[in-house]
Write a protein that holds these residues in place. Structure first.
Motif, PDB file in Angstrom:
ATOM      1  N   SER A  67      92.152 -33.376 -45.049  1.00  0.00           N
ATOM      2  CA  SER A  67      91.888 -34.561 -44.246  1.00  0.00           C
ATOM      3  C   SER A  67      92.626 -35.775 -44.807  1.00  0.00           C
ATOM      4  CB  SER A  67      90.380 -34.822 -44.196  1.00  0.00           C
ATOM      5  OG  SER A  67      90.113 -36.071 -43.631  1.00  0.00           O
ATOM      6  N   ALA A  68      92.603 -35.898 -46.148  1.00  0.00           N
ATOM      7  CA  ALA A  68      93.278 -37.032 -46.788  1.00  0.00           C
ATOM      8  C   ALA A  68      94.789 -36.949 -46.561  1.00  0.00           C
ATOM      9  CB  ALA A  68      92.959 -37.066 -48.274  1.00  0.00           C
ATOM     10  N   ALA A  69      95.347 -35.730 -46.642  1.00  0.00           N
ATOM     11  CA  ALA A  69      96.790 -35.575 -46.433  1.00  0.00           C
ATOM     12  C   ALA A  69      97.166 -35.899 -44.991  1.00  0.00           C
ATOM     13  CB  ALA A  69      97.217 -34.153 -46.801  1.00  0.00           C
ATOM     14  N   LEU A  70      96.340 -35.438 -44.031  1.00  0.00           N
ATOM     15  CA  LEU A  70      96.610 -35.753 -42.626  1.00  0.00           C
ATOM     16  C   LEU A  70      96.519 -37.261 -42.391  1.00  0.00           C
ATOM     17  CD1 LEU A  70      94.601 -32.863 -40.930  1.00  0.00           C
ATOM     18  CD2 LEU A  70      97.072 -33.222 -40.770  1.00  0.00           C
ATOM     19  N   ALA A  71      95.497 -37.896 -42.992  1.00  0.00           N
ATOM     20  CA  ALA A  71      95.355 -39.344 -42.863  1.00  0.00           C
ATOM     21  C   ALA A  71      96.566 -40.043 -43.455  1.00  0.00           C
ATOM     22  CB  ALA A  71      94.072 -39.807 -43.561  1.00  0.00           C
ATOM     23  N   ALA A  72      96.981 -39.581 -44.644  1.00  0.00           N
ATOM     24  CA  ALA A  72      98.122 -40.207 -45.308  1.00  0.00           C
ATOM     25  C   ALA A  72      99.378 -40.106 -44.433  1.00  0.00           C
ATOM     26  CB  ALA A  72      98.373 -39.559 -46.668  1.00  0.00           C
ATOM     27  N   LEU A  73      99.579 -38.933 -43.835  1.00  0.00           N
ATOM     28  CA  LEU A  73     100.750 -38.763 -42.968  1.00  0.00           C
ATOM     29  C   LEU A  73     100.689 -39.748 -41.802  1.00  0.00           C
ATOM     30  CD1 LEU A  73     103.319 -37.234 -42.291  1.00  0.00           C
ATOM     31  CD2 LEU A  73     101.944 -35.636 -40.951  1.00  0.00           C
ATOM     32  N   ALA A  74      99.511 -39.879 -41.195  1.00  0.00           N
ATOM     33  CA  ALA A  74      99.364 -40.820 -40.083  1.00  0.00           C
ATOM     34  C   ALA A  74      99.644 -42.243 -40.555  1.00  0.00           C
ATOM     35  CB  ALA A  74      97.951 -40.722 -39.489  1.00  0.00           C
ATOM     36  N   GLY A  75      99.154 -42.579 -41.761  1.00  0.00           N
ATOM     37  CA  GLY A  75      99.396 -43.914 -42.308  1.00  0.00           C
ATOM     38  C   GLY A  75     100.883 -44.147 -42.577  1.00  0.00           C
ATOM     39  N   ILE A  76     101.559 -43.117 -43.085  1.00  0.00           N
ATOM     40  CA  ILE A  76     102.996 -43.232 -43.366  1.00  0.00           C
ATOM     41  C   ILE A  76     103.764 -43.463 -42.062  1.00  0.00           C
ATOM     42  CG2 ILE A  76     105.016 -41.938 -44.139  1.00  0.00           C
ATOM     43  CD1 ILE A  76     103.032 -40.511 -46.141  1.00  0.00           C
ATOM     44  N   LEU A  77     103.403 -42.689 -41.030  1.00  0.00           N
ATOM     45  CA  LEU A  77     104.079 -42.854 -39.734  1.00  0.00           C
ATOM     46  C   LEU A  77     103.818 -44.265 -39.181  1.00  0.00           C
ATOM     47  CD1 LEU A  77     103.355 -39.375 -38.102  1.00  0.00           C
ATOM     48  CD2 LEU A  77     105.542 -40.219 -38.979  1.00  0.00           C
ATOM     49  N   LEU A  78     102.585 -44.749 -39.388  1.00  0.00           N
ATOM     50  CA  LEU A  78     102.243 -46.106 -38.927  1.00  0.00           C
ATOM     51  C   LEU A  78     103.126 -47.142 -39.626  1.00  0.00           C
ATOM     52  CD1 LEU A  78     100.116 -47.815 -37.280  1.00  0.00           C
ATOM     53  CD2 LEU A  78      98.958 -48.107 -39.468  1.00  0.00           C
ATOM     54  N   ALA A  79     103.314 -46.955 -40.947  1.00  0.00           N
ATOM     55  CA  ALA A  79     104.130 -47.904 -41.698  1.00  0.00           C
ATOM     56  C   ALA A  79     105.598 -47.815 -41.302  1.00  0.00           C
ATOM     57  CB  ALA A  79     103.970 -47.660 -43.197  1.00  0.00           C
ATOM     58  N   MET A  80     106.033 -46.650 -40.812  1.00  0.00           N
ATOM     59  CA  MET A  80     107.410 -46.513 -40.341  1.00  0.00           C
ATOM     60  C   MET A  80     107.583 -47.155 -38.970  1.00  0.00           C
ATOM     61  SD  MET A  80     108.192 -42.560 -41.292  1.00  0.00           S
ATOM     62  CE  MET A  80     108.568 -42.033 -42.966  1.00  0.00           C
ATOM     63  N   ARG A  81     106.507 -47.071 -38.185  1.00  0.00           N
ATOM     64  CA  ARG A  81     106.569 -47.563 -36.810  1.00  0.00           C
ATOM     65  C   ARG A  81     106.420 -49.080 -36.776  1.00  0.00           C
ATOM     66  NH1 ARG A  81     102.393 -48.625 -33.516  1.00  0.00           N
ATOM     67  NH2 ARG A  81     102.757 -48.520 -31.272  1.00  0.00           N
ATOM     68  N   GLY A  82     105.588 -49.609 -37.637  1.00  0.00           N
ATOM     69  CA  GLY A  82     105.360 -51.054 -37.641  1.00  0.00           C
ATOM     70  C   GLY A  82     105.179 -51.525 -39.063  1.00  0.00           C
ATOM     71  N   SER A  83     104.038 -52.124 -39.353  1.00  0.00           N
ATOM     72  CA  SER A  83     103.800 -52.541 -40.721  1.00  0.00           C
ATOM     73  C   SER A  83     102.318 -52.404 -41.032  1.00  0.00           C
ATOM     74  CB  SER A  83     104.253 -53.988 -40.923  1.00  0.00           C
ATOM     75  OG  SER A  83     103.435 -54.837 -40.141  1.00  0.00           O
ATOM     76  N   ILE A  84     102.020 -52.452 -42.325  1.00  0.00           N
ATOM     77  CA  ILE A  84     100.631 -52.299 -42.754  1.00  0.00           C
ATOM     78  C   ILE A  84     100.298 -53.368 -43.788  1.00  0.00           C
ATOM     79  CG2 ILE A  84     100.406 -49.820 -42.343  1.00  0.00           C
ATOM     80  CD1 ILE A  84     101.049 -49.502 -45.387  1.00  0.00           C
ATOM     81  N   THR A  85      99.001 -53.672 -43.916  1.00  0.00           N
ATOM     82  CA  THR A  85      98.507 -54.462 -45.035  1.00  0.00           C
ATOM     83  C   THR A  85      97.353 -53.665 -45.645  1.00  0.00           C
ATOM     84  OG1 THR A  85      96.663 -55.647 -44.009  1.00  0.00           O
ATOM     85  CG2 THR A  85      98.866 -56.512 -43.578  1.00  0.00           C
ATOM     86  N   PRO A  86      96.896 -54.057 -46.827  1.00  0.00           N
ATOM     87  CA  PRO A  86      95.761 -53.319 -47.404  1.00  0.00           C
ATOM     88  C   PRO A  86      94.517 -53.352 -46.514  1.00  0.00           C
ATOM     89  CG  PRO A  86      96.810 -54.649 -49.082  1.00  0.00           C
ATOM     90  CD  PRO A  86      97.448 -55.035 -47.789  1.00  0.00           C
ATOM     91  N   PHE A  87      94.491 -54.300 -45.566  1.00  0.00           N
ATOM     92  CA  PHE A  87      93.306 -54.422 -44.717  1.00  0.00           C
ATOM     93  C   PHE A  87      93.413 -53.615 -43.424  1.00  0.00           C
ATOM     94  CE2 PHE A  87      93.672 -58.366 -47.179  1.00  0.00           C
ATOM     95  CZ  PHE A  87      92.514 -58.252 -47.923  1.00  0.00           C
ATOM     96  N   SER A  88      94.527 -52.879 -43.262  1.00  0.00           N
ATOM     97  CA  SER A  88      94.702 -52.129 -42.014  1.00  0.00           C
ATOM     98  C   SER A  88      93.753 -50.943 -41.897  1.00  0.00           C
ATOM     99  CB  SER A  88      96.150 -51.606 -41.910  1.00  0.00           C
ATOM    100  OG  SER A  88      97.064 -52.647 -42.112  1.00  0.00           O
ATOM    101  N   GLY A  89      93.144 -50.569 -43.011  1.00  0.00           N
ATOM    102  CA  GLY A  89      92.358 -49.340 -43.023  1.00  0.00           C
ATOM    103  C   GLY A  89      91.163 -49.355 -42.083  1.00  0.00           C
TER     104      GLY A  89
END
Lengths: 288, 311, 233
Positions: free
Chosen positions: A196-218
């Motif tokens: 689950s953590a790896a799948l979440a991480a992949l989704a987060g990585i794709l999100l950061a590639m598509r746009g941007s993230i901050t520590p509060f995006s979670g």
């Protein structure tokens, strides 16, 4: 014409949302708990890649798989040393523990990386598009969507055709008796949390590639994942895909009609569905 | 002996504004607000089994109700504070038909989603100042010198009032129903407890107290914004304070708030590390001390608050 | 050989078993008799490690005390639990195959189980939740046998089954009795049926072992007195 454009973009975005929901759905299906830190697992995974690429100069194609493995390891370890110890008939201790975990991870990210926006640069891929029948479709959204569908298929195969998957389904059905089949329940739970953590991480990585993230995006990602699994019917793998696609469509349509609404209509949809499904929500790992 | 000590504490707390400086008074008010908010949350989550991750909705609504009541209806701020609590309670009553269909985890996250919805709606509402917020209109009428003592005394009243309310409720027959329901719904039903009515009462009381405490807090700031009023940080603080202090125990929120402010003030120079420390403390509490700090005091009071009985 | 010595079992502060001693030789079947709440299921769960228990349990020379349930399964404890406890989302075949998850060697295989219970072969690809109660009971027994257990624990296998189905299940069990080293502990409400299907019996009353004996020619009156806690002297 606009309708088709919206449909395509909504579904493509929905693929990413589905990926956020998939990991949470697995956890729910097998352990009957919700991981409040799911969003932080996603964002934390993205920051692992940010660290590797921006600060250590590791190439992206090396950093991503390494980050996924690290995420798996962290999820696995947290389940073994922490979450397994608060599991029981009452799901609330696990909820509060993962809530604590989410705040700890979020603030560690703030302390290490600051609160600024971060993005993963994928060069031309981010902006290139292909033209199909008069519609311009982004290449990267298509890649994201394909990855999501591929992972759903892999997981379906794993759950239904492999020995591990059979043990996972049996653990979900009857966690008390499955140990008498020689199955180590604690390890099954840990493996599922790692996955689950790896799948979440992949989704987060794709999100950061598509746009941007901050520590509060979670937090927002957690709510999206939660909405995806509720819309899709809890614990059902393919339901999560459907839930993701529906939520993607809702967000894209809302953005067109009411640009300042943000996640409002997704939230409202969740309440509407909860209202329409009064029989309560209980789940199992299904893949049909 | 305990009674005399408690009484003495109350007297000291009441006369504090005559001795303490402004910053001490402000910190005192903050502590009392957090105690009140945590008692209110504990009433719902710890006693009533209604674990909500969306109490920041009630914080925001209580705050905005104070600002709207004093501006639009011209109600004096000192009266608007308790009324803000009533408005919050009515809001809670209005959302229960949807949220009470949910149990456990779904209720917790459903509340969170509801809070997000309210925040977005307030940000889009021009009459509430939209994203940029509102000043406290009625503040002009108040003598400036009495602002911070007034905020402090109101916070003290709300903190003591909420604590006494929880204490009184849990001693009453109603308290027995609440606990029976939390421990075993089927058994509780069989002895005539009406689950919906009990939960509704607990939830609305909790929201009312939360709204009042929030109104006090935003009375002292003289300005309100959606981001501040509906900040998830409220829930984070409330949950950590109550979990570390002891869920379902009257002294829990007080002990937890003490630890919270000790950590926050002593780690003030280290950014968000106090939150990390609190999170770790909350997780450790869940692991090794599920009754929280309050359970450490059980041996000193032989009449423990939560006796576990064998069936 | 199974040696149980000084076994106590607890659920929280409640003590379910007091100082139980039981020993069983290779190939033997023990019937565990007692009223509801006498501690029969607690005893099986204590052997499996599913409750909190103290005392000695030695199976074929290996001590099970303190082992996690999955390790006891690997050491040869096979359980057909009360209420069948099918894995509802698994097919009949998967339910049987997961029994072999421990990888223990022995005479039992999918083919052998389906020849003992032919209907399971026929329904192998059905979802297990669609089976009748009797068929589910066969799956539960088959699943336990698939692990090639050294000790087979059968909890209330005829409970809730029509008498003719119960006889069929018990008949299948007697057909394999004594043909291998496998030991069996059988929990059964129906005393006559339990005595018929066993070599030895033990009667529990309020968590204590009040009567032991050989099943052949057992004094049913004495058993009935022990069962109800009347004077056993």
């Amino acid at each position: 014409m606009i309708a088709i454009d919206i449909l395509i973009n909504g579904l493509l975005l929905g693929g990413l949302y589905a990926l956020f929901g998939l990991g949470l759905s697995l956890i729910f299906g097998v352990m009957k708990i919700t991981n409040i830190a799911h969003g932080e697992f996603a964002i934390g995974g993205a920051y692992l890649v940010v660290t590797a690429v921006l600060f250590l100069g590791v190439p992206l194609w090396v950093a991503v798989p390494v980050a996924l493995l690290v995420a798996f390891g962290i999820g696995f370890a947290l389940q073994l040393v922490l979450i397994n110890r608060v599991l029981g008939d009452d799901p609330m201790p696990a909820l509060l523990t993962t809530f604590g975990l989410s705040i700890v991870i979020q603030n560690l990210l703030v302390e290490v990386f600051g609160a600024d926006n971060r993005a993963l640069d994928i060069g031309l891929l981010a902006t290139s598009g292909i033209s199909v029948g008069g519609f311009s479709i982004g290449v990267f959204p298509v890649i994201m969507f394909t990855i999501a569908i591929g992972l759903f298929a892999c997981l379906h195969w794993m759950l239904n055709r492999s020995k591990t998957g059979r043990n996972v389904r049996a653990t979900s059905d009857d966690p008390e008796i499955v140990v008498m089949m020689g199955v180590d329940r604690a390890r099954v739970f840990a493996m599922i949390m790692g996955l689950s953590a790896a799948l979440a991480a992949l989704a987060g990585i794709l999100l950061a590639m598509r746009g941007s993230i901050t520590p509060f995006s979670g937090a927002e990602r957690l709510l999206i994942a939660f909405e995806v699994i509720v819309i899709g019917g809890l614990g059902s793998i393919w339901g999560s895909l459907a839930g993701g696609l529906v939520l993607g469509l809702v967000h894209v349509i809302a953005l067109r009609l009411d640009p300042s609404s943000g996640p409002l209509y997704g939230h409202l949809l969740l309440l509407l569905i909860l209202l329409a499904r009064p029989e309560g929500l209980a789940g199992k790992v299904h893949s049909r | 002996m305990t009674r005399i000590l408690l009484l003495l504490t109350c007297v000291v707390l009441t006369v504090l504004p005559f001795f303490a400086g402004r910053s001490t008074l402000f910190l005192g008010m903050e502590i009392l607000v957090i105690v009140a908010l945590s008692q209110a949350w504990n009433l719902a989550a710890g006693y009533g089994g209604l674990l909500s991750l969306g109490h920041h909705a009630f914080v925001g609504i209580g705050g905005y109700a104070l600002y709207a009541l004093s501006r639009d209806l011209g109600i004096h701020v000192l009266f608007a504070v308790p009324l803000a609590g009533v408005v919050t309670g009515l809001f809670a009553l209005a959302v229960t038909p949807i949220l009470f269909r949910l149990r456990a985890v779904y209720f917790a996250v459903g509340m969170w989603v509801a809070a997000e919805i309210v925040r977005i709606l307030v940000m889009r509402a021009d009459w509430l100042g939209g994203a940029s917020g509102l000043p406290l209109a009625g503040a002009r009428d108040l003598p400036r010198a009495w602002m911070s003592p007034a905020a402090y005394w109101m916070a003290l009243a709300v903190a003591l009032g909420t604590t006494c309310l929880v204490w009184w409720l849990m001693r009453s027959e109603f308290g027995l129903r609440v606990r029976a329901l939390r421990d075993d719904e089927v058994a509780a039903r069989s002895i005539g407890v009406k689950p919906h009515r009990v939960r509704l009462t607990v939830f609305v009381l909790s929201a009312t107290a939360t709204g009042m405490a929030a109104a006090v807090s935003f009375f002292s700031t003289l300005f309100i914004t959606p981001l501040g009023a509906f900040d998830m940080g409220w829930v984070i603080t409330i949950v950590f304070v109550t979990v570390i202090g002891g869920m379902g125990r009257l002294s829990g929120p007080v002990l937890g708030a003490a630890l919270y402010f000790i950590l926050r003030e002593s780690l003030a120079d280290f950014g968000n590390w106090y939150l990390i420390a609190l999170g770790v403390a909350a997780i450790l509490t869940m692991l090794v001390l599920p009754g929280g700090l309050a359970s450490l005091m059980d041996p000193f009071f032989n009449r423990s608050k939560t006796v576990k009985e064998q069936p | 050989m199974l040696e149980i010595t000084g076994l106590n079992a607890f659920y929280g502060d409640f003590q379910a078993l007091f100082d139980i001693d039981i020993s069983l030789g290779a190939g033997e079947t023990l019937a565990l008799i007692g009223a509801n709440g006498a501690g029969k299921t607690s005893l099986l769960q204590a052997v499996c490690g599913l409750n909190h228990a103290t005392g000695g349990i030695v199976l074929n020379g290996a001590s099970l005390t303190g082992l996690a349930p999955q390790l006891r399964a690997a050491a040869g404890v096979g359980l057909s639990p009360e209420g069948r406890r099918m894995f509802a989302s698994l097919s009949v075949r998967e339910n049987l195959e997961i029994g072999a998850n421990t990888g223990r060697k022995g005479p039992w295989s999918l083919a052998r189980v389906t020849s003992l219970f032919p209907i399971l072969g026929e329904f192998a690809d059905r979802p297990s939740r669609l089976l009748s109660g009797g068929q589910q009971q066969m799956v539960a027994i088959g699943r336990a046998l698939m692990s090639n257990p050294a000790l087979l624990l059968l909890d209330e296998v005829s409970l809730g089954l029509a008498p003719v189905v119960a006889d069929e299940v018990m008949g299948a069990l007697s057909s394999i009795r004594g043909e291998s080293e496998m030991m069996t502990i059988l929990v059964e409400q129906d005393v006559a049926r339990a005595i018929k299907a066993s070599n030895r019996f033990a009667c529990l009353l309020e968590g204590r072992n009040v009567l032991n004996g050989t099943s052949k020619g057992a004094d049913l009156d004495a058993i009935s007195r022990a069962y109800f806690g009347e004077d056993t002297a």
